[in-house]
Design a protein around this motif. Structure first.
Motif, PDB file in Angstrom:
ATOM      1  N   HIS A  71      14.359  -0.377   7.108  1.00  0.00           N
ATOM      2  CA  HIS A  71      13.946  -0.002   5.755  1.00  0.00           C
ATOM      3  C   HIS A  71      15.141  -0.048   4.810  1.00  0.00           C
ATOM      4  CE1 HIS A  71      12.041   2.081   2.474  1.00  0.00           C
ATOM      5  NE2 HIS A  71      12.887   3.086   2.558  1.00  0.00           N
ATOM      6  N   ASN A  72      14.923  -0.664   3.665  1.00  0.00           N
ATOM      7  CA  ASN A  72      15.970  -0.651   2.640  1.00  0.00           C
ATOM      8  C   ASN A  72      15.354  -0.285   1.301  1.00  0.00           C
ATOM      9  OD1 ASN A  72      14.992  -3.038   1.287  1.00  0.00           O
ATOM     10  ND2 ASN A  72      15.919  -4.250   2.923  1.00  0.00           N
ATOM     11  N   SER A  73      16.191   0.002   0.337  1.00  0.00           N
ATOM     12  CA  SER A  73      15.707   0.493  -0.960  1.00  0.00           C
ATOM     13  C   SER A  73      15.055  -0.595  -1.809  1.00  0.00           C
ATOM     14  CB  SER A  73      16.853   1.152  -1.724  1.00  0.00           C
ATOM     15  OG  SER A  73      17.894   0.212  -1.897  1.00  0.00           O
ATOM     16  N   ASP A  74      15.121  -1.861  -1.383  1.00  0.00           N
ATOM     17  CA  ASP A  74      14.491  -2.949  -2.138  1.00  0.00           C
ATOM     18  C   ASP A  74      12.972  -2.938  -1.999  1.00  0.00           C
ATOM     19  OD1 ASP A  74      17.031  -3.732  -2.834  1.00  0.00           O
ATOM     20  OD2 ASP A  74      17.147  -5.322  -1.325  1.00  0.00           O
ATOM     21  N   ILE A  75      12.444  -2.283  -0.986  1.00  0.00           N
ATOM     22  CA  ILE A  75      10.999  -2.227  -0.776  1.00  0.00           C
ATOM     23  C   ILE A  75      10.412  -1.233  -1.765  1.00  0.00           C
ATOM     24  CG2 ILE A  75       9.164  -1.650   0.849  1.00  0.00           C
ATOM     25  CD1 ILE A  75      11.024  -2.507   3.112  1.00  0.00           C
ATOM     26  N   LEU A  76       9.458  -1.695  -2.568  1.00  0.00           N
ATOM     27  CA  LEU A  76       8.896  -0.853  -3.620  1.00  0.00           C
ATOM     28  C   LEU A  76       7.668  -0.063  -3.174  1.00  0.00           C
ATOM     29  CD1 LEU A  76       9.226  -3.386  -6.581  1.00  0.00           C
ATOM     30  CD2 LEU A  76      10.767  -1.521  -5.953  1.00  0.00           C
ATOM     31  N   HIS A  77       7.053  -0.454  -2.069  1.00  0.00           N
ATOM     32  CA  HIS A  77       5.869   0.261  -1.589  1.00  0.00           C
ATOM     33  C   HIS A  77       6.269   1.286  -0.521  1.00  0.00           C
ATOM     34  CE1 HIS A  77       6.324  -3.505   0.724  1.00  0.00           C
ATOM     35  NE2 HIS A  77       6.062  -2.734   1.752  1.00  0.00           N
ATOM     36  N   PRO A  78       5.354   2.185  -0.166  1.00  0.00           N
ATOM     37  CA  PRO A  78       5.688   3.234   0.810  1.00  0.00           C
ATOM     38  C   PRO A  78       6.046   2.680   2.197  1.00  0.00           C
ATOM     39  CG  PRO A  78       3.604   3.705  -0.285  1.00  0.00           C
ATOM     40  CD  PRO A  78       4.001   2.326  -0.679  1.00  0.00           C
ATOM     41  N   LEU A  81      -0.238  10.018   7.203  1.00  0.00           N
ATOM     42  CA  LEU A  81      -0.869   8.730   6.917  1.00  0.00           C
ATOM     43  C   LEU A  81      -2.390   8.870   6.936  1.00  0.00           C
ATOM     44  CD1 LEU A  81      -0.668   5.710   6.385  1.00  0.00           C
ATOM     45  CD2 LEU A  81      -0.511   5.355   8.856  1.00  0.00           C
ATOM     46  N   ASN A  82      -2.919   9.637   7.886  1.00  0.00           N
ATOM     47  CA  ASN A  82      -4.372   9.837   7.955  1.00  0.00           C
ATOM     48  C   ASN A  82      -4.924  10.443   6.666  1.00  0.00           C
ATOM     49  OD1 ASN A  82      -4.656   8.795  10.501  1.00  0.00           O
ATOM     50  ND2 ASN A  82      -4.768  10.760  11.535  1.00  0.00           N
ATOM     51  N   GLU A  83      -4.176  11.350   6.065  1.00  0.00           N
ATOM     52  CA  GLU A  83      -4.631  11.993   4.831  1.00  0.00           C
ATOM     53  C   GLU A  83      -4.619  11.029   3.636  1.00  0.00           C
ATOM     54  OE1 GLU A  83      -3.375  16.630   5.294  1.00  0.00           O
ATOM     55  OE2 GLU A  83      -1.734  15.176   5.093  1.00  0.00           O
ATOM     56  N   CYS A  84      -3.815   9.990   3.722  1.00  0.00           N
ATOM     57  CA  CYS A  84      -3.689   9.039   2.615  1.00  0.00           C
ATOM     58  C   CYS A  84      -4.667   7.873   2.710  1.00  0.00           C
ATOM     59  CB  CYS A  84      -2.268   8.483   2.569  1.00  0.00           C
ATOM     60  SG  CYS A  84      -1.029   9.732   2.199  1.00  0.00           S
ATOM     61  N   LYS A 144       1.289  -6.228   2.894  1.00  0.00           N
ATOM     62  CA  LYS A 144       1.869  -5.164   2.063  1.00  0.00           C
ATOM     63  C   LYS A 144       1.585  -3.767   2.619  1.00  0.00           C
ATOM     64  CE  LYS A 144      -2.030  -5.075  -1.147  1.00  0.00           C
ATOM     65  NZ  LYS A 144      -2.537  -3.749  -1.153  1.00  0.00           N
ATOM     66  N   ASP A 145       0.598  -3.632   3.503  1.00  0.00           N
ATOM     67  CA  ASP A 145       0.242  -2.333   4.072  1.00  0.00           C
ATOM     68  C   ASP A 145       0.898  -2.072   5.427  1.00  0.00           C
ATOM     69  OD1 ASP A 145      -1.394  -1.799   1.893  1.00  0.00           O
ATOM     70  OD2 ASP A 145      -3.141  -2.730   2.852  1.00  0.00           O
ATOM     71  N   ARG A 146       1.547  -3.048   5.990  1.00  0.00           N
ATOM     72  CA  ARG A 146       2.106  -2.907   7.338  1.00  0.00           C
ATOM     73  C   ARG A 146       3.269  -1.929   7.417  1.00  0.00           C
ATOM     74  NH1 ARG A 146       1.987  -9.270   9.001  1.00  0.00           N
ATOM     75  NH2 ARG A 146      -0.272  -9.474   8.867  1.00  0.00           N
ATOM     76  N   ASP A 147       3.978  -1.741   6.305  1.00  0.00           N
ATOM     77  CA  ASP A 147       5.160  -0.876   6.346  1.00  0.00           C
ATOM     78  C   ASP A 147       4.839   0.600   6.505  1.00  0.00           C
ATOM     79  OD1 ASP A 147       7.182  -2.792   6.323  1.00  0.00           O
ATOM     80  OD2 ASP A 147       7.060  -3.021   4.152  1.00  0.00           O
TER      81      ASP A 147
END
Length: 125
Positions: free
Chosen positions: A24-31, A63-66, A107-110
């Motif tokens: 993980h790096n700070s360039d990723i804008l999604h959760p 994650l389940n709650e989201c 985009k959802d895999r992270d």
């Protein structure tokens, strides 16, 4: 047990069920979220890996709650049992690997990442 755990994950990697990603790096804008996982093994059976999406981070939702759960796709158990008993033949199936076949948008895999440490040549990777 650890060798079996490692073998299962290698099989999933070879079968494109899981993939290796960059840290993980700070360039990723999604959760980005890491799932806890452990092996479950019945007596005389091969183990299977269980991912726990119900664990919360400090002050955060799990994650389940989201996730949007959508409407229930399960039939009423009473109706299902009645249907089962009214036919001459019943078929039962094992859906052990069904959840491993669910694909995620890239985009959802992270949010389904997990850590996997292996020891190769005496070093942990």
């Amino acid at each position: 047990m650890l060798q079996e755990y490692d073998d299962i994950l290698k099989e999933q990697l070879d079968g494109n069920v899981i993939e290796i990603v960059e840290p993980h790096n700070s360039d990723i804008l999604h959760p980005v979220h890491y799932l806890a996982h452990h092996i479950v093994k019945g007596e005389g059976k091969r183990g299977r890996i269980v991912y726990d999406a119900s664990i919360r981070g400090s002050g955060k939702k799990s994650l389940n709650e989201c996730l949007y759960s959508g409407p229930s796709m399960l039939e009423d158990l009473t109706a299902l049992l009645l249907k089962f008993r009214t036919k001459r033949v019943a078929i039962v199936a094992d859906v052990e690997k069904a959840f491993l076949q669910i694909g995620l948008q890239e985009k959802d895999r992270d949010v389904t990442r997990f850590l996997w440490s292996t020891k190769q040549n005496g070093k942990i990777q």
